[in-house]
Design an enzyme around this catalytic site. Sequence first.
Site, PDB file in Angstrom:
ATOM      1  CG  HIS A 182      -1.311   4.137   1.930  1.00 26.11           C
ATOM      2  ND1 HIS A 182      -1.738   2.850   2.185  1.00 26.11           N
ATOM      3  CD2 HIS A 182      -0.178   4.294   2.643  1.00 26.11           C
ATOM      4  CE1 HIS A 182      -0.898   2.256   3.008  1.00 26.11           C
ATOM      5  NE2 HIS A 182       0.070   3.117   3.311  1.00 26.11           N
ATOM      6  CG  HIS A 199       4.186   6.363   2.053  1.00 22.94           C
ATOM      7  ND1 HIS A 199       4.081   6.606   3.407  1.00 22.94           N
ATOM      8  CD2 HIS A 199       3.685   5.118   1.859  1.00 22.94           C
ATOM      9  CE1 HIS A 199       3.545   5.562   3.994  1.00 22.94           C
ATOM     10  NE2 HIS A 199       3.296   4.637   3.081  1.00 22.94           N
TER      11      HIS A 199
END
Length: 144
Positions: free
Chosen positions: A105, A107
Amino acid sequence: MTTPAYDTDNIFAKILRGELPAHKVYEDDMTIAIMDIMPRADGHTLVIPKNASRNLLDVKAEDINAVMATAQKIARAQMTAFEADGITVQQFNESAGGQVIFHLHVHVIPRKEGVPLKPHTGEMADGELLSGFADQLRKALETA
């Protein structure tokens, strides 16, 4: 060193399967973007590949390319939605690198000049606040 196996029960895998709720702001064939439930700034968004990968060390090229294209799309919309002066992009790999959830992932965090990131306290933000941030970002994405 060999990268540990992907855990199919990580929180992002569960979100992708619809087993856990999320404040979704964007989705395409290869990625999803959701509000971070512990935001370090207003509008803090996570971009996640739909295909399983633990992190940058094992992700397929087409998946990381899709993640970064979505991250750019989100960043551009955040500049408008949150009247940001800049964007911070972070991505962590393995525990020693700061990774906590072992599904790749990225950010994407809108920033204001002179305003530091909020500390990572481990406390979840109010759901209505996150919903409002998601609405702002979706609206900016529609007009982008």
